[in-house]
Write a protein that holds these residues in place. Sequence first.
Motif, PDB file in Angstrom:
ATOM      1  N   TYR A  81      -3.507 -13.851 -23.418  1.00 28.75           N
ATOM      2  CA  TYR A  81      -2.421 -12.994 -22.995  1.00 28.75           C
ATOM      3  C   TYR A  81      -1.175 -13.862 -22.853  1.00 28.75           C
ATOM      4  N   TYR A 241     -13.055 -19.646 -20.763  1.00 29.14           N
ATOM      5  CA  TYR A 241     -13.450 -19.963 -19.397  1.00 29.14           C
ATOM      6  C   TYR A 241     -14.706 -20.815 -19.398  1.00 29.14           C
ATOM      7  N   ASP A 266      -4.746 -20.172 -18.424  1.00 33.38           N
ATOM      8  CA  ASP A 266      -5.219 -19.684 -17.129  1.00 33.38           C
ATOM      9  C   ASP A 266      -6.731 -19.761 -17.017  1.00 33.38           C
ATOM     10  N   GLU A 267      -7.413 -19.588 -18.129  1.00 32.28           N
ATOM     11  CA  GLU A 267      -8.864 -19.680 -18.115  1.00 32.28           C
ATOM     12  C   GLU A 267      -9.287 -21.057 -17.599  1.00 32.28           C
ATOM     13  N   VAL A 270      -8.722 -21.199 -13.797  1.00 27.90           N
ATOM     14  CA  VAL A 270      -9.787 -20.512 -13.067  1.00 27.90           C
ATOM     15  C   VAL A 270     -11.027 -21.389 -13.016  1.00 27.90           C
ATOM     16  N   ARG A 274     -12.663 -23.123  -9.540  1.00 27.84           N
ATOM     17  CA  ARG A 274     -14.038 -22.881  -9.129  1.00 27.84           C
ATOM     18  C   ARG A 274     -14.843 -24.180  -9.096  1.00 27.84           C
ATOM     19  N   THR A 295      -1.712 -14.576 -17.020  1.00 26.14           N
ATOM     20  CA  THR A 295      -2.662 -13.485 -17.216  1.00 26.14           C
ATOM     21  C   THR A 295      -2.706 -12.631 -15.955  1.00 26.14           C
ATOM     22  N   PRO A 296      -2.524 -11.319 -16.081  1.00 28.37           N
ATOM     23  CA  PRO A 296      -2.421 -10.491 -14.893  1.00 28.37           C
ATOM     24  C   PRO A 296      -3.521 -10.710 -13.865  1.00 28.37           C
ATOM     25  N   MET A 297      -4.740 -10.869 -14.330  1.00 32.41           N
ATOM     26  CA  MET A 297      -5.848 -10.960 -13.388  1.00 32.41           C
ATOM     27  C   MET A 297      -5.753 -12.119 -12.412  1.00 32.41           C
ATOM     28  N   ILE A 298      -5.061 -13.166 -12.757  1.00 34.99           N
ATOM     29  CA  ILE A 298      -5.028 -14.331 -11.865  1.00 34.99           C
ATOM     30  C   ILE A 298      -4.313 -14.044 -10.556  1.00 34.99           C
ATOM     31  N   GLN A 299      -3.577 -12.949 -10.510  1.00 30.52           N
ATOM     32  CA  GLN A 299      -2.942 -12.578  -9.252  1.00 30.52           C
ATOM     33  C   GLN A 299      -3.979 -12.173  -8.225  1.00 30.52           C
ATOM     34  N   GLY A 300      -5.126 -11.765  -8.704  1.00 36.67           N
ATOM     35  CA  GLY A 300      -6.151 -11.260  -7.807  1.00 36.67           C
ATOM     36  C   GLY A 300      -7.084 -12.342  -7.277  1.00 36.67           C
ATOM     37  N   TYR A 301      -6.953 -13.554  -7.763  1.00 43.40           N
ATOM     38  CA  TYR A 301      -7.822 -14.634  -7.304  1.00 43.40           C
ATOM     39  C   TYR A 301      -7.555 -14.983  -5.866  1.00 43.40           C
ATOM     40  N   LYS A 302      -8.526 -15.692  -5.319  1.00 39.46           N
ATOM     41  CA  LYS A 302      -8.321 -16.310  -4.010  1.00 39.46           C
ATOM     42  C   LYS A 302      -8.576 -17.777  -4.208  1.00 39.46           C
ATOM     43  N   GLU A 347      -0.246 -19.159  -4.644  1.00 34.43           N
ATOM     44  CA  GLU A 347      -0.989 -19.962  -3.666  1.00 34.43           C
ATOM     45  C   GLU A 347      -1.608 -21.253  -4.222  1.00 34.43           C
TER      46      GLU A 347
END
Lengths: 350, 350
Positions: A81, A241, A266-267, A270, A274, A295-302, A347
């Motif tokens: 993306y 990933y 971003d993969e 991530v 981890r 990548t949009p999903m990375i906003q949802g990580y903690k 973060e």
Amino acid sequence: MKASAPGITLKTVAAKAGLGRSTVGLILNGRGDELGIPAETQAKVHKVAANLGYRPNSLALGLAGKKTQTIGLILPSGPFYPQNLMPQDISLRLHRRGYQTYLVDSLQDPDVMLESLKEMATRRVDGICFHMKLPIPPKVREALNQFPATVLISNIPIPRTDFRAHVIYLDMVPAIDDIVDHFVQTGRRRPMIVTSVNDAMTNLEKIGPFRDALRRQGLDASEEGTIFGVNAGIPRDSDYYTVFRDAFEAQRLEDRDFDALFCTCDEAAVAAIRYLTEKGRRVPDDVAVVGLNNTPMIQGYKPSIASISWNHVEAFDLIEARMVERLKKPDAVPGYDEAPLKFIRRESAG
Amino acid sequence: MKASAPGITLKTVAAKAGLGRSTVGLILNGRGDELGIPAETQAKVHKVAANLGYRPNSLALGLAGKKTQTIGLILPSGPFYPQNLMPQDISLRLHRRGYQTYLVDSLQDPDVMLESLKEMATRRVDGICFHMKLPIPPKVREALNQFPATVLISNIPIPRTDFRAHVIYLDMVPAIDDIVDHFVQTGRRRPMIVTSVNDAMTNLEKIGPFRDALRRQGLDASEEGTIFGVNAGIPRDSDYYTVFRDAFEAQRLEDRDFDALFCTCDEAAVAAIRYLTEKGRRVPDDVAVVGLNNTPMIQGYKPSIASISWNHVEAFDLIEARMVERLKKPDAVPGYDEAPLKFIRRESAG
DNA sequence: GTGAAAGCGCTAACAG
DNA sequence: CTGTTAGCGCTTTCAC
């Protein structure tokens, strides 16, 4: 009622309408009024054509010297993306403008590009949309110049000399500078870049600016100290990933000395977060991590993951507009746009 | 040395070689020996052609009745893995087989499809690769039948009646059954599906089987109880994560009564997990969550996210193989393949 | 062994 | 106002 074209030609329509083929041709091309052909005749012809489902043969149109209403999209493949949105998005935009598009994967290989460009020439495309991440070999540039309209998207700056293409430069340097600045300002001293070795060719545009920035900040910019080269092939199913995670294990990422990580996708970010977390390193406290592509999903990580963002909607708008411009005025002096990428702090970067 | 074709025709080569155009044409098409043309002459012609960079005009080839070596890819756009790999992947595969591809976005709209198919016919493509997620309207089926070779990828079962296409069915039902079974076996009683309302058309293939499965398990399968319809538009930049997260806030997901969530894309699953966690619901302890597409990055989440996986590499292999088959033997009886999706259990599902 | 001629479907002068 | 003609670049058939 047969579906459409094959079989139904101008001749068919002319016969059915009891007229000559050229007359019918002219009427169907809207030149009836201009030539003073009776409205009735015209209406009749249009009706017959519609009933028959007549459609001019595009090949014949092209052969007879008309535009082909076709554009070649020569793009490097890539699962990331927002680049993966490009084929469909650009294709759709041009389709709405009345063009069909050939999609070709350049594979980032000059020979493939050259071959593809020849093929496109052979098919008489009206224009080329070309995405290049590396310097353009002279032969490719020359081949590009033969097309009436070309838009070039480049990830590196392009010398404009003798180039007929409109250039859109996706500039990553400011974003990388910002990242390194941020690292330094938040007390990091040993930033490292994580990148795929097999992909090194395409990652030069990231590695170079990164090390430049380190140097400017007076940090260690040595190759050994700052590059973590992931030694793995490109996954057949584009699961980067897993590739990165496995490589971190195999190459023992934790043994390297670093307190900040710039991952070239971003993969990888991530996977790194981890992996490092499992090894007891806290992100961002012990290690700052930044990805690439936003990548949009990375906003949802903690923690949410910092990244570099390409304003792709704006870029796509630009590509579309410039392509249409070039198509309309192939002889105009080609222009140059810059579309700088941006560092998005989150973060994981502390 | 001019780049290539434009300008250089058979005529040019013939003149340079001091021969007739048809002779040259025959030689270049490898029929020289067959016709007893001296090896010397042939060699000379080949050499001249190579020097000039001669390439036959594809439009003329097509017009003259040859195959166009072109295939239309009519696909629904979509930012989701692995569907977003399809255009480039299939395009590359067919390119390696000697074909160029037109890429067209069907927009899941029958009128657009019909129009595109007509356009493809007009361009005399040799085949069509068509991806359809919904039932195929009769007109579209009829239009598809006019092409010599077509491969149809479908997300719903297809009645084979009177259909000239090879069908590849991506079957999601077993995976959805597995999910619901899993929910029940782990003590969940109020599973809910999260889906975009605007996308509802394309999500029928998920909602139906999901409710069927609930019913079979004796659970509540009412529309009100089991569907959380996200009321938001398709984002212009395909950032579904944000769309879902915002919708959860706006529509107060936490007020609904559920203990298991099947999200119709991984982005929604990520958003849901983050949102629910913020609201104090633990995943998977309080709520089990399952996504869709098996986007590689979700493996790196905490908790790792369960999903439905499409074995896309296998499917792409199949598409390529079947397309080549149809291209070679358009008259063979078309076949039918099933490519079932799989439930991938991970932490988020409990 | 090689060239001439017709045809694929269309456009674009040019006559009538 | 409408029909004829030539030509786009190639293949294919048929003479020479």
